[in-house]
Design a protein around this motif. Sequence first.
Motif, PDB file in Angstrom:
ATOM      1  N   LYS A   1       0.949  -0.852   0.131  1.00  0.00           N
ATOM      2  CA  LYS A   1       0.498  -0.105  -0.153  1.00  0.00           C
ATOM      3  C   LYS A   1       0.842   1.132  -0.343  1.00  0.00           C
ATOM      4  O   LYS A   1       0.543   2.126  -0.614  1.00  0.00           O
ATOM      5  CB  LYS A   1      -0.879  -0.752   1.655  1.00  0.00           C
ATOM      6  N   LEU A   2       2.278   1.647   0.614  1.00  0.00           N
ATOM      7  CA  LEU A   2       2.917   2.142   0.545  1.00  0.00           C
ATOM      8  C   LEU A   2       3.708   2.175  -0.837  1.00  0.00           C
ATOM      9  O   LEU A   2       3.688   3.206  -1.518  1.00  0.00           O
ATOM     10  CB  LEU A   2       3.647   2.315   1.834  1.00  0.00           C
ATOM     11  N   ALA A   3       3.437   1.115  -1.021  1.00  0.00           N
ATOM     12  CA  ALA A   3       5.185   1.246  -2.512  1.00  0.00           C
ATOM     13  C   ALA A   3       3.841   1.756  -3.737  1.00  0.00           C
ATOM     14  O   ALA A   3       4.622   2.276  -4.240  1.00  0.00           O
ATOM     15  CB  ALA A   3       5.295  -0.340  -2.805  1.00  0.00           C
ATOM     16  N   ASP A   4       2.832   1.662  -3.643  1.00  0.00           N
ATOM     17  CA  ASP A   4       1.930   2.162  -4.733  1.00  0.00           C
ATOM     18  C   ASP A   4       0.254   2.664  -4.043  1.00  0.00           C
ATOM     19  O   ASP A   4      -0.358   1.819  -4.413  1.00  0.00           O
ATOM     20  CB  ASP A   4       2.046   0.589  -5.842  1.00  0.00           C
ATOM     21  N   PRO A   5       0.650   3.698  -3.868  1.00  0.00           N
ATOM     22  CA  PRO A   5      -0.525   3.790  -2.824  1.00  0.00           C
ATOM     23  C   PRO A   5      -1.443   4.785  -3.699  1.00  0.00           C
ATOM     24  O   PRO A   5      -2.623   4.718  -3.278  1.00  0.00           O
ATOM     25  CB  PRO A   5       0.535   5.652  -2.556  1.00  0.00           C
ATOM     26  N   LYS A   6      -1.803   5.119  -5.290  1.00  0.00           N
ATOM     27  CA  LYS A   6      -2.801   5.105  -5.782  1.00  0.00           C
ATOM     28  C   LYS A   6      -3.215   3.508  -6.435  1.00  0.00           C
ATOM     29  O   LYS A   6      -4.358   4.530  -7.435  1.00  0.00           O
ATOM     30  CB  LYS A   6      -2.521   6.285  -6.574  1.00  0.00           C
ATOM     31  N   GLY A   7      -2.369   2.529  -6.383  1.00  0.00           N
ATOM     32  CA  GLY A   7      -2.239   1.989  -7.735  1.00  0.00           C
ATOM     33  C   GLY A   7      -2.540   1.753  -8.871  1.00  0.00           C
ATOM     34  O   GLY A   7      -2.615   1.352 -10.352  1.00  0.00           O
ATOM     35  N   LEU A   8      -1.618   3.071  -9.190  1.00  0.00           N
ATOM     36  CA  LEU A   8      -1.188   3.088 -10.554  1.00  0.00           C
ATOM     37  C   LEU A   8      -0.757   2.233 -11.253  1.00  0.00           C
ATOM     38  O   LEU A   8      -0.470   1.864 -12.446  1.00  0.00           O
ATOM     39  CB  LEU A   8       0.113   4.431 -10.929  1.00  0.00           C
ATOM     40  N   LEU A   9       0.463   1.376 -10.897  1.00  0.00           N
ATOM     41  CA  LEU A   9       1.241   0.128 -11.446  1.00  0.00           C
ATOM     42  C   LEU A   9      -0.221  -1.056 -11.095  1.00  0.00           C
ATOM     43  O   LEU A   9       0.879  -1.870 -13.114  1.00  0.00           O
ATOM     44  CB  LEU A   9       2.582   0.607 -10.337  1.00  0.00           C
ATOM     45  N   ARG A  10      -0.170  -1.130 -10.183  1.00  0.00           N
ATOM     46  CA  ARG A  10      -1.674  -2.371 -10.429  1.00  0.00           C
ATOM     47  C   ARG A  10      -2.466  -2.531 -11.923  1.00  0.00           C
ATOM     48  O   ARG A  10      -2.471  -3.126 -12.436  1.00  0.00           O
ATOM     49  CB  ARG A  10      -1.409  -2.382  -9.173  1.00  0.00           C
TER      50      ARG A  10
ATOM     51  N   LEU B   1       6.454  10.779  -8.601  1.00  0.00           N
ATOM     52  CA  LEU B   1       5.509  11.787  -7.771  1.00  0.00           C
ATOM     53  C   LEU B   1       4.279  11.310  -7.186  1.00  0.00           C
ATOM     54  O   LEU B   1       4.199  12.219  -6.023  1.00  0.00           O
ATOM     55  CB  LEU B   1       5.568  12.404  -9.428  1.00  0.00           C
ATOM     56  N   SER B   2       3.617  10.092  -6.810  1.00  0.00           N
ATOM     57  CA  SER B   2       2.804  10.188  -6.409  1.00  0.00           C
ATOM     58  C   SER B   2       3.173   9.662  -4.658  1.00  0.00           C
ATOM     59  O   SER B   2       2.423   9.739  -3.980  1.00  0.00           O
ATOM     60  CB  SER B   2       1.482   9.336  -6.600  1.00  0.00           C
ATOM     61  N   LEU B   3       4.449   9.363  -4.590  1.00  0.00           N
ATOM     62  CA  LEU B   3       5.127   9.175  -3.333  1.00  0.00           C
ATOM     63  C   LEU B   3       4.504   9.772  -2.763  1.00  0.00           C
ATOM     64  O   LEU B   3       5.408  11.037  -2.543  1.00  0.00           O
ATOM     65  CB  LEU B   3       6.749   7.639  -3.400  1.00  0.00           C
ATOM     66  N   ALA B   4       5.037   8.924  -1.652  1.00  0.00           N
ATOM     67  CA  ALA B   4       4.787  10.590  -0.164  1.00  0.00           C
ATOM     68  C   ALA B   4       6.910  10.737   0.453  1.00  0.00           C
ATOM     69  O   ALA B   4       7.400   9.799  -0.132  1.00  0.00           O
ATOM     70  CB  ALA B   4       4.707   9.432   1.347  1.00  0.00           C
ATOM     71  N   PRO B   5       6.194  11.816   0.811  1.00  0.00           N
ATOM     72  CA  PRO B   5       7.804  12.064   0.709  1.00  0.00           C
ATOM     73  C   PRO B   5       8.702  11.341   1.962  1.00  0.00           C
ATOM     74  O   PRO B   5       8.061  11.096   2.864  1.00  0.00           O
ATOM     75  CB  PRO B   5       7.657  13.839   1.283  1.00  0.00           C
ATOM     76  N   GLY B   6      10.238  10.806   1.640  1.00  0.00           N
ATOM     77  CA  GLY B   6      10.791  10.415   2.313  1.00  0.00           C
ATOM     78  C   GLY B   6      10.561   8.983   1.600  1.00  0.00           C
ATOM     79  O   GLY B   6      11.326   7.815   2.748  1.00  0.00           O
ATOM     80  N   THR B   7       9.787   8.414   1.586  1.00  0.00           N
ATOM     81  CA  THR B   7      10.003   7.087   0.955  1.00  0.00           C
ATOM     82  C   THR B   7      10.683   6.367  -0.283  1.00  0.00           C
ATOM     83  O   THR B   7      11.700   7.027  -1.487  1.00  0.00           O
ATOM     84  CB  THR B   7       8.230   7.056  -0.268  1.00  0.00           C
ATOM     85  N   ASP B   8      11.197   5.367   0.331  1.00  0.00           N
ATOM     86  CA  ASP B   8      12.403   4.804  -0.205  1.00  0.00           C
ATOM     87  C   ASP B   8      11.818   4.115  -1.923  1.00  0.00           C
ATOM     88  O   ASP B   8      10.800   3.253  -2.245  1.00  0.00           O
ATOM     89  CB  ASP B   8      13.223   3.892   0.258  1.00  0.00           C
ATOM     90  N   GLN B   9      12.225   5.430  -2.805  1.00  0.00           N
ATOM     91  CA  GLN B   9      11.744   4.686  -4.765  1.00  0.00           C
ATOM     92  C   GLN B   9      12.583   2.964  -4.469  1.00  0.00           C
ATOM     93  O   GLN B   9      12.399   2.432  -5.333  1.00  0.00           O
ATOM     94  CB  GLN B   9      12.127   5.435  -5.339  1.00  0.00           C
ATOM     95  N   THR B  10      13.472   2.839  -4.676  1.00  0.00           N
ATOM     96  CA  THR B  10      14.364   1.238  -5.025  1.00  0.00           C
ATOM     97  C   THR B  10      13.839   0.249  -4.061  1.00  0.00           C
ATOM     98  O   THR B  10      13.161  -0.496  -4.518  1.00  0.00           O
ATOM     99  CB  THR B  10      15.668   1.651  -4.197  1.00  0.00           C
ATOM    100  N   ALA B  11      13.540   0.834  -2.687  1.00  0.00           N
ATOM    101  CA  ALA B  11      12.608  -0.255  -2.073  1.00  0.00           C
ATOM    102  C   ALA B  11      11.092  -0.729  -2.395  1.00  0.00           C
ATOM    103  O   ALA B  11      10.479  -2.064  -2.439  1.00  0.00           O
ATOM    104  CB  ALA B  11      12.261  -0.120  -0.521  1.00  0.00           C
TER     105      ALA B  11
ATOM    106  N   MET C   1       9.773   0.068  -6.090  1.00  0.00           N
ATOM    107  CA  MET C   1      10.041  -0.567  -7.090  1.00  0.00           C
ATOM    108  C   MET C   1      10.333  -1.909  -6.676  1.00  0.00           C
ATOM    109  O   MET C   1       9.901  -2.951  -7.584  1.00  0.00           O
ATOM    110  CB  MET C   1      11.106  -0.257  -7.658  1.00  0.00           C
ATOM    111  N   ARG C   2      11.200  -2.719  -5.276  1.00  0.00           N
ATOM    112  CA  ARG C   2      11.216  -4.341  -5.992  1.00  0.00           C
ATOM    113  C   ARG C   2       9.925  -4.697  -5.383  1.00  0.00           C
ATOM    114  O   ARG C   2       9.362  -5.820  -5.208  1.00  0.00           O
ATOM    115  CB  ARG C   2      12.445  -4.163  -4.339  1.00  0.00           C
ATOM    116  N   VAL C   3       9.133  -3.821  -4.162  1.00  0.00           N
ATOM    117  CA  VAL C   3       7.678  -4.586  -4.040  1.00  0.00           C
ATOM    118  C   VAL C   3       6.975  -4.885  -5.292  1.00  0.00           C
ATOM    119  O   VAL C   3       6.305  -5.959  -4.903  1.00  0.00           O
ATOM    120  CB  VAL C   3       7.155  -3.797  -2.029  1.00  0.00           C
ATOM    121  N   VAL C   4       6.916  -3.786  -5.605  1.00  0.00           N
ATOM    122  CA  VAL C   4       5.660  -3.740  -6.626  1.00  0.00           C
ATOM    123  C   VAL C   4       6.117  -5.000  -7.615  1.00  0.00           C
ATOM    124  O   VAL C   4       5.959  -5.184  -8.313  1.00  0.00           O
ATOM    125  CB  VAL C   4       5.381  -2.310  -7.116  1.00  0.00           C
TER     126      VAL C   4
END
Length: 89
Positions: free
Chosen positions: A4-13, A35-45, A47-50
């Motif tokens: 839910k944190l990795a894809d908050p809007k479900g865009l990638l899903r 751009l929709s990720l919360a500030p401070g979210t680790d984008q690499t992590a 991407m791996r989760v998604v």
Amino acid sequence: MDLKLADPKGLLRESYRIEGIGAVECRSIFLDWALSLAPGTDQTAAMRVVLTSYGADAGHPMSQVLAEGLTRAETPPARRGGRAGRMSV
């Protein structure tokens, strides 16, 4: 990290559900996602989760975009030449 944190809007899903989607559209969706990720979210992590959750089809264009993003995120930036390379940071 939670999906839910990795894809908050479900865009990638949703991108995985679109039939006939191409690499260009996937890159656009990827940018919107980043751009929709919360500030401070680790984008690499994220991407791996998604990729682990949705990317079972390695041939899907979004899986390829995510894999490319992970590859580029892990590559250190190249040294800059000229004056910028000689100046200390």
